[in-house]
Motif scaffolding. Structure first.
Motif, PDB file in Angstrom:
ATOM      1  N   PRO A  16       3.435 -25.522  13.975  1.00 37.43           N
ATOM      2  CA  PRO A  16       4.748 -24.877  13.910  1.00 37.43           C
ATOM      3  C   PRO A  16       4.612 -23.442  13.419  1.00 37.43           C
ATOM      4  N   ALA A  17       5.509 -22.590  13.906  1.00 36.37           N
ATOM      5  CA  ALA A  17       5.488 -21.184  13.495  1.00 36.37           C
ATOM      6  C   ALA A  17       5.809 -21.079  12.013  1.00 36.37           C
ATOM      7  N   LEU A  18       5.087 -20.201  11.329  1.00 28.34           N
ATOM      8  CA  LEU A  18       5.331 -19.985   9.914  1.00 28.34           C
ATOM      9  C   LEU A  18       6.559 -19.108   9.741  1.00 28.34           C
ATOM     10  N   PRO A  19       7.359 -19.393   8.725  1.00 29.97           N
ATOM     11  CA  PRO A  19       8.550 -18.566   8.525  1.00 29.97           C
ATOM     12  C   PRO A  19       8.159 -17.143   8.158  1.00 29.97           C
ATOM     13  N   SER A  20       8.799 -16.186   8.800  1.00 34.36           N
ATOM     14  CA  SER A  20       8.502 -14.785   8.498  1.00 34.36           C
ATOM     15  C   SER A  20       9.818 -14.055   8.266  1.00 34.36           C
ATOM     16  N   VAL A  21       9.666 -12.865   7.685  1.00 34.13           N
ATOM     17  CA  VAL A  21      10.837 -12.079   7.331  1.00 34.13           C
ATOM     18  C   VAL A  21      10.530 -10.606   7.574  1.00 34.13           C
ATOM     19  N   ASP A  22      11.537  -9.857   7.979  1.00 32.72           N
ATOM     20  CA  ASP A  22      11.413  -8.413   8.106  1.00 32.72           C
ATOM     21  C   ASP A  22      11.814  -7.799   6.770  1.00 32.72           C
ATOM     22  N   ILE A  23      10.942  -6.958   6.228  1.00 31.76           N
ATOM     23  CA  ILE A  23      11.231  -6.317   4.950  1.00 31.76           C
ATOM     24  C   ILE A  23      10.881  -4.839   5.030  1.00 31.76           C
ATOM     25  N   THR A  24      11.451  -4.080   4.127  1.00 33.13           N
ATOM     26  CA  THR A  24      11.084  -2.678   3.969  1.00 33.13           C
ATOM     27  C   THR A  24      10.661  -2.494   2.524  1.00 33.13           C
ATOM     28  N   LEU A  25       9.427  -2.068   2.328  1.00 29.34           N
ATOM     29  CA  LEU A  25       8.906  -1.824   0.990  1.00 29.34           C
ATOM     30  C   LEU A  25       8.778  -0.332   0.758  1.00 29.34           C
ATOM     31  N   GLU A  26       9.210   0.115  -0.413  1.00 31.10           N
ATOM     32  CA  GLU A  26       9.000   1.500  -0.811  1.00 31.10           C
ATOM     33  C   GLU A  26       7.752   1.529  -1.679  1.00 31.10           C
ATOM     34  N   ALA A  33       8.253  -0.523   6.972  1.00 31.34           N
ATOM     35  CA  ALA A  33       8.875  -1.699   7.571  1.00 31.34           C
ATOM     36  C   ALA A  33       7.773  -2.679   7.944  1.00 31.34           C
ATOM     37  N   LEU A  34       7.906  -3.915   7.477  1.00 29.77           N
ATOM     38  CA  LEU A  34       6.890  -4.937   7.719  1.00 29.77           C
ATOM     39  C   LEU A  34       7.539  -6.236   8.161  1.00 29.77           C
ATOM     40  N   ARG A  35       6.810  -7.012   8.926  1.00 32.75           N
ATOM     41  CA  ARG A  35       7.183  -8.398   9.220  1.00 32.75           C
ATOM     42  C   ARG A  35       6.075  -9.241   8.619  1.00 32.75           C
ATOM     43  N   VAL A  36       6.424 -10.043   7.621  1.00 35.99           N
ATOM     44  CA  VAL A  36       5.425 -10.822   6.903  1.00 35.99           C
ATOM     45  C   VAL A  36       5.855 -12.273   6.790  1.00 35.99           C
ATOM     46  N   ASP A  37       4.882 -13.129   6.640  1.00 34.55           N
ATOM     47  CA  ASP A  37       5.115 -14.521   6.306  1.00 34.55           C
ATOM     48  C   ASP A  37       5.853 -14.529   4.967  1.00 34.55           C
ATOM     49  N   THR A  38       6.801 -15.398   4.791  1.00 35.12           N
ATOM     50  CA  THR A  38       7.583 -15.423   3.555  1.00 35.12           C
ATOM     51  C   THR A  38       6.734 -15.723   2.327  1.00 35.12           C
ATOM     52  N   ARG A  39       5.528 -16.247   2.537  1.00 31.96           N
ATOM     53  CA  ARG A  39       4.652 -16.592   1.409  1.00 31.96           C
ATOM     54  C   ARG A  39       3.646 -15.500   1.067  1.00 31.96           C
ATOM     55  N   VAL A  40       3.678 -14.371   1.748  1.00 29.50           N
ATOM     56  CA  VAL A  40       2.722 -13.289   1.515  1.00 29.50           C
ATOM     57  C   VAL A  40       3.001 -12.633   0.171  1.00 29.50           C
ATOM     58  N   ALA A  45       0.197  -7.929   1.013  1.00 32.92           N
ATOM     59  CA  ALA A  45       0.946  -6.974   1.847  1.00 32.92           C
ATOM     60  C   ALA A  45       0.371  -5.570   1.670  1.00 32.92           C
ATOM     61  N   LEU A  46       0.097  -5.198   0.420  1.00 34.98           N
ATOM     62  CA  LEU A  46      -0.461  -3.866   0.163  1.00 34.98           C
ATOM     63  C   LEU A  46      -1.828  -3.714   0.825  1.00 34.98           C
ATOM     64  N   ARG A  47      -2.692  -4.676   0.618  1.00 37.87           N
ATOM     65  CA  ARG A  47      -4.072  -4.572   1.109  1.00 37.87           C
ATOM     66  C   ARG A  47      -4.176  -4.794   2.621  1.00 37.87           C
ATOM     67  N   ASP A  48      -3.571  -5.890   3.101  1.00 36.90           N
ATOM     68  CA  ASP A  48      -3.781  -6.297   4.494  1.00 36.90           C
ATOM     69  C   ASP A  48      -2.833  -5.637   5.485  1.00 36.90           C
ATOM     70  N   HIS A  49      -1.627  -5.319   5.058  1.00 36.67           N
ATOM     71  CA  HIS A  49      -0.640  -4.744   5.981  1.00 36.67           C
ATOM     72  C   HIS A  49      -0.541  -3.228   5.860  1.00 36.67           C
ATOM     73  N   LEU A  50      -0.763  -2.701   4.641  1.00 38.24           N
ATOM     74  CA  LEU A  50      -0.603  -1.259   4.441  1.00 38.24           C
ATOM     75  C   LEU A  50      -1.932  -0.535   4.220  1.00 38.24           C
ATOM     76  N   GLY A  51      -3.021  -1.255   4.096  1.00 36.92           N
ATOM     77  CA  GLY A  51      -4.335  -0.632   3.913  1.00 36.92           C
ATOM     78  C   GLY A  51      -4.527   0.021   2.556  1.00 36.92           C
ATOM     79  N   LEU A  52      -3.723  -0.363   1.572  1.00 34.23           N
ATOM     80  CA  LEU A  52      -3.853   0.177   0.214  1.00 34.23           C
ATOM     81  C   LEU A  52      -4.708  -0.795  -0.590  1.00 34.23           C
ATOM     82  N   THR A  53      -5.978  -0.481  -0.694  1.00 37.41           N
ATOM     83  CA  THR A  53      -6.935  -1.434  -1.281  1.00 37.41           C
ATOM     84  C   THR A  53      -7.282  -1.141  -2.737  1.00 37.41           C
TER      85      THR A  53
END
Length: 172
Positions: A16-26, A33-40, A45-53
């Motif tokens: 089954p598809a994992l629940p996801s949500v559209d969010i905007t992080l400052e 603007a990101l679409r992430v699994d609700t459990r992320v 999110a910082l490391r894997d989606h925004l490349g801030l390691t």
């Protein structure tokens, strides 16, 4: 074999598809603007989606402080914060600590006092120290020790870290 809860057989199809949500992080003054699994977590999110390691994944249980960031000016271990819960809040990471690309006074003091050895914990230590100083909780050596206790350093650079914080606080 029947499925214990429904009495039906598993279909063997796609999970089954994992629940996801559209969010905007400052983050560091920039909206993302990101679409992430609700459990992320915020850390992922910082490391894997925004490349801030800069925020490090240490224990992934909130015990080591390597992933410390500032949310609305307060210290937060980002491995325990869900990204979706951070929408509408101001997130600052080690990458955004210095406006204009300069060195933040805490970063400079850490370098002068050799307040890091392997460097793995350093971003979290610095973020925690910046917030500690902004909170006005660095009045005594005991205060610094207590309020920095959530940030672990396996190399044992604690005396140097405290010296750097004292310097920035104004006591040399």
């Amino acid at each position: 074999m029947q499925h214990a809860q429904t009495g039906s057989r598993p279909t063997g199809g796609s999970p089954p598809a994992l629940p996801s949500v559209d969010i905007t992080l400052e983050v560091n003054g920039t909206l993302h603007a990101l679409r992430v699994d609700t459990r992320v977590t915020l850390l992922d999110a910082l490391r894997d989606h925004l490349g801030l390691t800069g925020a490090k994944k240490g224990c992934d249980q909130g015990a080591c402080g390597a992933c410390t960031v500032a949310i609305d000016g307060r210290r937060v271990v980002s491995c325990l914060a869900l990204a979706a819960q951070c929408e509408g809040r101001e997130i600052t990471t080690i990458e955004g600590l210095s406006a204009g690309g300069g060195t933040h006074p805490v970063q400079a003091a850490f370098a002068r006092h050799d307040a890091f050895q392997c460097g793995y914990c350093t971003p979290g230590q610095i973020m925690s120290a910046v917030c500690l100083l902004a909170e006005g909780r660095a009045d005594t050596e005991e205060d610094i020790r207590e309020f920095m206790s959530g940030n672990l350093c396996r190399c044992g650079a604690y005396p140097n870290i405290r010296a750097a914080i004292r310097e920035v606080r104004g006591e040399r």
